[in-house]
Design a protein around this motif. Sequence first.
Motif, mmCIF file in Angstrom:
data_model
loop_
_atom_site.group_PDB
_atom_site.id
_atom_site.type_symbol
_atom_site.label_atom_id
_atom_site.label_comp_id
_atom_site.label_asym_id
_atom_site.label_seq_id
_atom_site.Cartn_x
_atom_site.Cartn_y
_atom_site.Cartn_z
ATOM 1 N N PRO A 90 0.827 -1.209 0.000
ATOM 2 C CA PRO A 90 0.000 0.000 0.000
ATOM 3 C C PRO A 90 0.860 1.257 0.000
ATOM 4 C CG PRO A 90 -0.027 -1.024 2.168
ATOM 5 C CD PRO A 90 0.767 -1.919 1.267
ATOM 6 N N GLN A 91 0.436 2.257 -0.762
ATOM 7 C CA GLN A 91 1.149 3.529 -0.819
ATOM 8 C C GLN A 91 0.529 4.481 0.191
ATOM 9 O OE1 GLN A 91 3.922 3.856 -2.726
ATOM 10 N NE2 GLN A 91 3.550 1.691 -3.183
ATOM 11 N N ILE A 92 1.325 4.927 1.141
ATOM 12 C CA ILE A 92 0.832 5.811 2.198
ATOM 13 C C ILE A 92 1.705 7.055 2.234
ATOM 14 C CG2 ILE A 92 0.330 6.016 4.661
ATOM 15 C CD1 ILE A 92 0.216 2.891 4.652
ATOM 16 N N ALA A 93 1.137 8.177 1.805
ATOM 17 C CA ALA A 93 1.878 9.441 1.832
ATOM 18 C C ALA A 93 2.133 9.834 3.278
ATOM 19 C CB ALA A 93 1.076 10.525 1.114
ATOM 20 N N HIS A 94 3.343 10.215 3.594
ATOM 21 C CA HIS A 94 3.763 10.658 4.926
ATOM 22 C C HIS A 94 3.664 9.545 5.963
ATOM 23 C CE1 HIS A 94 3.772 14.598 3.136
ATOM 24 N NE2 HIS A 94 2.491 14.478 2.830
ATOM 25 N N SER A 98 5.336 -1.314 9.024
ATOM 26 C CA SER A 98 6.200 -2.014 9.973
ATOM 27 C C SER A 98 7.100 -3.015 9.247
ATOM 28 C CB SER A 98 5.352 -2.732 11.026
ATOM 29 O OG SER A 98 4.441 -3.627 10.399
ATOM 30 N N VAL A 99 6.623 -3.587 8.152
ATOM 31 C CA VAL A 99 7.403 -4.519 7.342
ATOM 32 C C VAL A 99 7.297 -4.039 5.901
ATOM 33 C CG1 VAL A 99 7.639 -6.905 6.583
ATOM 34 C CG2 VAL A 99 6.843 -6.429 8.894
ATOM 35 N N GLU A 100 8.436 -3.637 5.325
ATOM 36 C CA GLU A 100 8.451 -3.116 3.951
ATOM 37 C C GLU A 100 8.775 -4.237 2.974
ATOM 38 O OE1 GLU A 100 7.843 0.001 2.850
ATOM 39 O OE2 GLU A 100 7.639 1.003 4.776
ATOM 40 N N LYS A 101 7.812 -4.563 2.088
ATOM 41 C CA LYS A 101 8.009 -5.559 1.035
ATOM 42 C C LYS A 101 7.277 -5.089 -0.211
ATOM 43 C CE LYS A 101 6.358 -9.238 3.158
ATOM 44 N NZ LYS A 101 6.101 -10.634 3.553
ATOM 45 N N ARG A 102 7.556 -5.745 -1.318
ATOM 46 C CA ARG A 102 6.860 -5.406 -2.562
ATOM 47 C C ARG A 102 5.455 -5.984 -2.584
ATOM 48 N NH1 ARG A 102 7.892 -7.251 -8.376
ATOM 49 N NH2 ARG A 102 7.383 -9.012 -7.304
ATOM 50 N N VAL A 112 0.764 0.326 10.193
ATOM 51 C CA VAL A 112 1.074 1.588 9.524
ATOM 52 C C VAL A 112 1.530 2.587 10.581
ATOM 53 C CG1 VAL A 112 0.139 3.463 8.110
ATOM 54 C CG2 VAL A 112 -0.652 1.121 7.756
ATOM 55 N N GLN A 113 2.609 3.309 10.282
ATOM 56 C CA GLN A 113 3.112 4.338 11.186
ATOM 57 C C GLN A 113 3.254 5.629 10.399
ATOM 58 O OE1 GLN A 113 6.644 2.221 12.234
ATOM 59 N NE2 GLN A 113 5.664 1.128 13.909
ATOM 60 N N ILE A 126 -3.570 -3.395 9.239
ATOM 61 C CA ILE A 126 -4.354 -3.857 8.100
ATOM 62 C C ILE A 126 -3.879 -5.254 7.712
ATOM 63 C CG2 ILE A 126 -4.967 -1.574 7.204
ATOM 64 C CD1 ILE A 126 -2.605 -1.744 5.292
ATOM 65 N N SER A 127 -4.736 -6.004 7.006
ATOM 66 C CA SER A 127 -4.428 -7.385 6.663
ATOM 67 C C SER A 127 -4.715 -7.649 5.185
ATOM 68 C CB SER A 127 -5.294 -8.312 7.533
ATOM 69 O OG SER A 127 -5.040 -9.656 7.232
#
Length: 194
Positions: A90-94, A98-102, A112-113, A126-127
């Motif tokens: 998911p693309q989240i501006a600003h 917690s876990v960055e993957k493609r 999300v933080q 989110i799931s």
Amino acid sequence: MPPLRSPSRAQCLLGAMVLWLSPPVKCDCSLFPVIAHGSGQDMSSFFSFTTVVKYECDEGYILVGEPKISCRNSHWSASAPQCRALCAKPQIAHGHLSVEKRQYVERENVTVQCDPGYDMVGPQTISCSENRTWDPEVPSCEWEVHTGCEPVAAGRMLMQCLPDPQDVKLALELYRLALEIKALGRREPLGGDS
């Protein structure tokens, strides 16, 4: 020679049931397990007494479990694998995850933080769901407005309201320009009436 009388036995041979003794018994290896969002293909050799099935998933799904299972004497070597959905990052501006993957696998949870100075609007966790979307909906990170920052009237308050030093510098320049324009508006035009 009279037929032997003993408990019934059945054996699968060449994809057909060969009865050695009666009564007939159904061979469980002839039908392999069906999986959702994927398919299985019989890879057994012609003269084998073992059924071998290879599974593949539909596009957008990933195989979890053994890709090949076999059956001999009505017993499968393992449970059929599952095809689990893949969700795009998911693309989240600003904000960040917690876990960055493609891509993320079905049932995988992420937190999300938001970046400093931004508040979360929506759920923090989110799931990845079976239909390849995020559940609940992906939250957003919105600028946190501090009390007193709504009508910024003086340059000294900008440091509390803007997170980026470049934004502060630009705001101060604009504020100075606004003061100069205001001062020019108060002056009388040069070369009045004679």
